[in-house]
Design an enzyme around this catalytic site. Structure first.
Site, PDB file in Angstrom:
ATOM      1  N   SER A 143      17.523  30.407  10.236  1.00 48.75           N
ATOM      2  CA  SER A 143      18.068  30.984  11.460  1.00 48.75           C
ATOM      3  C   SER A 143      19.602  30.957  11.421  1.00 48.75           C
ATOM      4  O   SER A 143      20.199  31.537  10.522  1.00 48.75           O
ATOM      5  CB  SER A 143      17.490  30.234  12.664  1.00 48.75           C
ATOM      6  OG  SER A 143      17.676  30.956  13.861  1.00 48.75           O
ATOM      7  N   ASP A 297       9.759  38.470  15.261  1.00 52.28           N
ATOM      8  CA  ASP A 297      11.037  37.757  15.279  1.00 52.28           C
ATOM      9  C   ASP A 297      12.150  38.775  15.494  1.00 52.28           C
ATOM     10  O   ASP A 297      12.232  39.774  14.768  1.00 52.28           O
ATOM     11  CB  ASP A 297      11.221  37.030  13.934  1.00 52.28           C
ATOM     12  CG  ASP A 297      12.508  36.225  13.841  1.00 52.28           C
ATOM     13  OD1 ASP A 297      13.245  36.152  14.844  1.00 52.28           O
ATOM     14  OD2 ASP A 297      12.764  35.660  12.758  1.00 52.28           O
ATOM     15  N   HIS A 327       9.351  33.590  14.587  1.00 52.46           N
ATOM     16  CA  HIS A 327      10.569  32.854  14.268  1.00 52.46           C
ATOM     17  C   HIS A 327      10.313  31.344  14.288  1.00 52.46           C
ATOM     18  O   HIS A 327       9.756  30.812  15.238  1.00 52.46           O
ATOM     19  CB  HIS A 327      11.667  33.198  15.279  1.00 52.46           C
ATOM     20  CG  HIS A 327      13.001  32.630  14.899  1.00 52.46           C
ATOM     21  ND1 HIS A 327      13.808  33.221  13.954  1.00 52.46           N
ATOM     22  CD2 HIS A 327      13.667  31.512  15.309  1.00 52.46           C
ATOM     23  CE1 HIS A 327      14.910  32.500  13.813  1.00 52.46           C
ATOM     24  NE2 HIS A 327      14.839  31.450  14.609  1.00 52.46           N
TER      25      HIS A 327
END
Length: 357
Positions: A143, A297, A327
């Protein structure tokens, strides 16, 4: 977090950070790995060293945790588990970096911290101290940490003081650009857990400033000034996304805004914050990449576009797209949040590392 902020009890990000506190585990060694907390170049890190006798020089990974540049910690249960697995199964030294967070620290503090650790660790005397093979070092992150890993790889490739070349860059559902927040993945997954569009916009804006004007402009996708319109070619999803990811969506360029926000907060136009803005020649110098994207995501298309641009620049890329994942899914490997998809993604990631690092 929103309720606490509205009631004046704490800021939004202070509320979010409670997750980090609840998830934190102390640095505890086990029969396979010695775990310590120390500092490298004055930046706190959690260090994982295999306990078995080395059969030669070891691999090494510099890992940057996720959390939107605002939350997260190397000592969170999920990150601690992930680092132990990598250290033990690959017989690797893992340096998991606790970079400064926003607020109170805005861009480029986060990048500067992880870059400082990376450059320090890659010195020949430091690699030798930890018994690391200089030809088998990678950067990795998930991320926001994937964003930092991509940016670090780019800058290392151009730093004349760094003689050690990275073997690989591992980007797990990375955030890679803040220019167009209306990609098909943002549209398709605007309200999906664990990272709805509104939260990602909040993370991006908080990375640069507390000014709500930037957040509002990002929310309406109208924050790019006319003089920066030429940068949109690097994030044009009608060109860089595979047809199956474009789906039935029609491309429309972001609405251009005034110059004031970009003058006040130029960070969102900086390749250190948006690695997708790097030129083709800069990308061509990068090490092989492993990029994980998940269907459900908002950041899916960032990773897919970067894979496309890296390939076009001649960089070997393994793009693993998980059509059934969301995600953060790779972290869901322990009770009470244990999912088969998490184990599958983690095993695929570890297998790639064993073969390519």
């Amino acid at each position: 977090s929103e309720a606490a902020e509205l009631l004046g009890l704490m800021s939004y990000m202070e509320g979010m950070r409670l997750i980090t506190v609840v998830e934190h585990v102390p640095p505890t060694s086990d029969e396979n790995v010695t775990v310590t907390e120390t500092e490298l170049n004055n930046v706190p890190v959690r260090l994982y060293l295999p306990r078995r006798a080395p059969g030669g020089l070891r691999r090494a990974m510099l890992y940057f945790h996720g959390g939107g540049w605002c939350v997260g910690d190397a000592g969170m249960h999920g990150y601690d588990h992930l680092s132990r697995r990598v250290s033990n199964e690959l017989d690797a030294v893992v340096v998991s970096v606790n970079y400064r967070l926003a607020p109170p620290h805005r861009f480029p503090a986060q990048f500067e911290d992880v870059y400082s650790v990376s450059k320090f660790f890659l010195q020949s005397q430091v690699l030798s101290q930890y018994g690391v093979d200089p030809a088998r070092v990678c950067v990795a992150g998930d991320s926001a940490g994937g964003n930092l890993a991509a940016a670090v790889a780019q800058q290392l490739s151009e730093d004349p003081e760094v003689k050690t070349k990275l073997k690989a860059q591992i980007l797990l559902y990375p955030a890679l650009q803040a220019l167009d927040l209306d990609l098909p993945s943002y549209r398709d997954n605007a309200d999906k857990p664990l990272l709805p569009r509104a939260l990602m916009v909040r993370f991006w804006s908080e990375y640069f400033t507390a000014d709500p004007a930037l957040r509002e402009a990002m929310a309406s996708n109208s924050h790019i000034p006319a003089e920066s319109e030429h940068l949109l070619q690097f994030v044009n999803w009608s060109r860089w996304l595979p047809a199956e990811m474009r789906g039935a969506h029609r491309y429309s360029s972001p609405a251009l805004g005034g110059a004031e926000l970009a003058r006040s907060y130029p960070g969102f136009l900086d390749p250190r914050a948006s690695p997708l803005l790097a030129s083709d020649s800069r990308l061509s110098r990068l090490p092989p990449a492993y990029i994980l994207t998940c269907e459900y995501d908002v950041l899916r298309d960032d990773g897919a576009m970067y894979a496309g641009r890296l390939r076009a620049a001649g960089v070997p890329v393994t793009h693993h797209h998980a059509p059934d994942a969301f995600h953060g899914a790779l972290m869901f490997v322990q009770w009470p949040l244990e999912l088969a998809v998490g184990h599958r993604l983690l095993n695929t990631y570890l297998d790639w590392l064993k073969e390519n690092l």
